[in-house]
Structure formats: C-alpha cells, structure tokens
Design an enzyme around this catalytic site. Structure first.
Site, short mmCIF file in Angstrom:
data_model
loop_
_atom_site.label_atom_id
_atom_site.label_comp_id
_atom_site.label_asym_id
_atom_site.label_seq_id
_atom_site.Cartn_x
_atom_site.Cartn_y
_atom_site.Cartn_z
N ASP A 27 0.86 -1.19 0.00
CA ASP A 27 0.00 0.00 0.00
C ASP A 27 0.90 1.24 0.00
O ASP A 27 2.08 1.16 0.34
CB ASP A 27 -0.91 0.03 1.23
N SER A 28 0.30 2.37 -0.36
CA SER A 28 1.06 3.62 -0.33
C SER A 28 1.49 3.96 1.10
O SER A 28 2.45 4.70 1.28
CB SER A 28 0.20 4.75 -0.89
N TYR A 59 -0.85 8.59 -2.54
CA TYR A 59 -0.78 8.42 -4.00
C TYR A 59 -1.99 9.06 -4.70
O TYR A 59 -1.94 9.35 -5.88
CB TYR A 59 -0.80 6.93 -4.36
N GLY A 60 -3.10 9.20 -3.93
CA GLY A 60 -4.40 9.46 -4.53
C GLY A 60 -4.51 10.66 -5.43
O GLY A 60 -5.34 10.69 -6.34
N CYS A 90 -4.34 -1.55 -2.16
CA CYS A 90 -4.49 -0.11 -2.39
C CYS A 90 -5.35 0.05 -3.64
O CYS A 90 -5.01 -0.48 -4.70
CB CYS A 90 -3.11 0.50 -2.62
N ASN A 91 -6.47 0.74 -3.48
CA ASN A 91 -7.37 0.92 -4.63
C ASN A 91 -6.73 1.78 -5.70
O ASN A 91 -6.91 1.54 -6.89
CB ASN A 91 -8.67 1.58 -4.16
N THR A 92 -6.00 2.80 -5.28
CA THR A 92 -5.41 3.72 -6.24
C THR A 92 -4.40 2.98 -7.12
O THR A 92 -4.40 3.11 -8.35
CB THR A 92 -4.73 4.89 -5.50
N GLU A 175 -3.19 9.56 7.41
CA GLU A 175 -1.72 9.50 7.44
C GLU A 175 -1.14 10.49 8.46
O GLU A 175 -0.05 10.30 8.96
CB GLU A 175 -1.15 9.80 6.05
N CYS A 209 -11.14 2.70 -0.58
CA CYS A 209 -9.78 3.08 -0.24
C CYS A 209 -9.44 2.36 1.05
O CYS A 209 -10.23 2.42 2.01
CB CYS A 209 -9.68 4.60 -0.05
N THR A 210 -8.30 1.70 1.08
CA THR A 210 -8.01 0.85 2.24
C THR A 210 -7.66 1.67 3.49
O THR A 210 -7.54 1.11 4.57
CB THR A 210 -6.87 -0.13 1.91
N HIS A 211 -7.48 2.98 3.33
CA HIS A 211 -7.30 3.82 4.52
C HIS A 211 -8.63 4.09 5.24
O HIS A 211 -8.64 4.42 6.42
CB HIS A 211 -6.73 5.19 4.13
N1 DGL Z 1 -4.98 3.05 0.58
C1 DGL Z 1 -4.94 3.71 -0.70
C2 DGL Z 1 -6.16 3.31 -1.51
O1 DGL Z 1 -6.76 2.28 -1.22
C3 DGL Z 1 -4.75 5.17 -0.48
C4 DGL Z 1 -4.17 5.84 -1.63
C5 DGL Z 1 -3.40 7.08 -1.33
O2 DGL Z 1 -2.24 6.95 -0.95
O3 DGL Z 1 -3.93 8.17 -1.57
O4 DGL Z 1 -6.53 3.96 -2.47
#
Ligand code: DGL
Length: 290
Positions: A27-28, A59-60, A90-92, A175, A209-211
């Site tokens: 993940d990011s 990353y988003g 990570c979805n992104t 974050e 988004c996994t966050h």
């Molecule tokens: N956990 C990432 C996701 O699922 C977050 C992406 C990010 O870093 O913005 O999209």
C-alpha cells in the site's frame, strides 16, 4: 551464493523463481494494514511481507505515470524478496497500475508469479449486498477518476446504478493521525452529504480506499443508519482463499511459518508505533529505499 549487490533485480527475481516465499502486501502507506489484518486472520500460518511506501504517500492525487512507476518499483522489490504473489492492498494502485504491471511487467519478471488487486473482488461481492441496486463509492481522486469501479460494475452487474465521490482529504487525515480529530468530522460529514445529494437512493456504500476503515466511526456517525458499509479487508481475504483453492500450485508456493515482516520507506519507529495501533499488536518495522 552470488553477492546480491552485484546482481540486477531481474537476476535476483529469476533466482527465486519457483521457490516458495511470503505473500507480499503493498500500500502507499498504512491503509493496506486493514487488508493485511484480514489476510492474517484468513491465513494464520502464511508468511507476509507488508510494504508501505509512506515516504511517497498519499498516492491518490498523483498522476497515472507516477502511481504506475511507484507501484511497479514496490512490486519489483517484493518479488526480489522472493514473494510469488503480491496483493496491491491499495485501490489507487489497483486502479492505475495493476493492469499494466500484469500485462507488461510480470511476463518479463516471471510469468508464474501473480499480482492481484482489491477492486475486482469488491465489485464481485457488492452484487450480493445491495437490495435497491444503487451503490455509492467513496475513494481517492485517482480511483474515482480512473472509473475502474464503474467499468467493473458495468461488466459484472450491469443493472446496478453507481455513484462515486472523491474525498481528497480523507487519506491525509489518516496519514497525519487526525482520524479522530475535528478535521475528520468536517470532511467526512461534508463528503458524505455531497455523495448523498447526488445519490439519495443508495443502500450500499463501498469504502473504495483501504485507509478509510480507519475513519469508520466518523463514517457511521454521518451516514444514514440503513446504509450498508462495505469494508474491503474481509472481502479481499475471502477472495484470496478462493483463489488459492483454485490455484493449488500457487498455494504450495507460500511459506507457512506465521511471520509478518513490516517494511516502510519512511521512518521505521514512527511506522511501528502507528502500525501497532492498527494491528492491535506490537509491530517492529524496518526501512528500505525503493
Ligand atoms: N490506501 C490507498 C487506496 O486504497 C490510499 C491511496 C493514497 O495513498 O492516496 O486507495
């Protein structure tokens, strides 16, 4: 044993071809820990290597090229560490980089390895959850703009009405350890209201988004109580179990000592302290540069 410093990463990957290894989870930043937790519960004996690219998160809001470049580096690193299977938690990264990595990079690295994402299993699961046939999604600007969910839903569940909403502030809140602060109240309330204005008939909300599971208390506070909230951890874990059942060759290439190695591209102590809160147990991370 050749000195690994003198080998290219392609040679290092080739040296571990076919050998059992850990499952890589990427993940990011911290968000993928919400998926790792479910993966550990589903496969308690498996070994995992978690990699959070905290130095370059979030990353988003980044461009397609940069997200692909970062995700490719992370996947290559996990393969060079012997992983045979990598989950982009990570979805992104799943939206922007998965397909290109699967089609262009994997065949050159080692066609027998696999990289799996989180979007397809989520879309598969959602068809059995919605009753009204109207589904909402909150995600990063990158995930929403990619239209990956729209396309997968149209393929798998063409009857579903779909509405998405980008929440650029939610990942930075997590974050920066502000998930329980007043800033989170403001942005979560505002974004849920904006989604519901566009989509008053949704009965299901994908946290794409996994966050976002780390904001679940705020999301429940501001969402209508009858809205079903879809969290990805368990869905991704069940989908991996199913995948391994259908691919016994890959199942046999996962080592099983019940260990997890935590790696961050940022400061290790900071990551360890926060990851321990997410995981509900002590975490000792180390730092690597990609
Ligand atoms: N956990 C990432 C996701 O699922 C977050 C992406 C990010 O870093 O913005 O999209």
């Amino acid at each position: 044993m050749p000195n690994s410093d003198s080998l290219s990463s392609n040679e290092i990957i080739a040296a571990s071809a076919g050998h059992p290894g850990s499952v890589g989870v990427f993940d990011s930043g911290y968000g993928g820990l919400t998926v790792l937790r479910s993966l550990q519960q589903a496969l308690p004996e498996a070994d995992f290597i978690y990699l959070g690219d905290n130095a370059r998160a979030p990353y988003g809001n980044r461009s397609f090229d940069l997200i692909y470049h970062f995700t490719r580096q992370a996947t290559e690193y996990l393969f060079s560490r012997g992983c045979q299977l990598v989950i982009l938690a990570c979805n992104t990264a799943s939206a922007k980089a998965l397909r290109t990595i699967q089609q262009n990079d994997l065949p050159r690295w080692d066609p027998a390895r696999r990289v799996l994402g989180v979007i397809r299993p989520t879309v598969e699961a959602v068809g059995n959850i919605t009753r009204t046939g109207a589904v909402g999604l909150v995600g990063t600007p990158g995930t929403v703009a990619s239209q990956s969910y729209d396309l997968e839903l149209a393929k798998l569940h063409p009857g579903i009405r779909f509405y998405s909403h980008a929440c650029p502030m939610w990942v930075p809140l997590v974050e920066n350890l502000e998930s329980n602060g007043p800033g989170a109240d403001y942005f979560v309330k505002r974004d849920i209201e904006e989604l519901l204005k566009k989509a008053p008939d949704i009965d299901t909300l994908i946290l794409g988004c996994t966050h976002y599971p780390l904001l679940i208390d705020k999301i429940r506070q501001f969402a209508p109580s009858n809205l079903q909230i879809v969290l990805q951890g368990e869905i991704v874990a069940n989908s991996l179990l199913d995948y391994l059942q259908r691919h016994p060759d890959m199942d046999a290439r996962i080592t099983r000592n019940g260990t997890t190695e935590y790696i961050t591209t940022e400061e290790a102590d900071k990551f360890s302290n926060l990851a321990a809160v997410f995981m509900g147990k002590p975490v000792k991370a180390h730092r690597e540069n990609l």
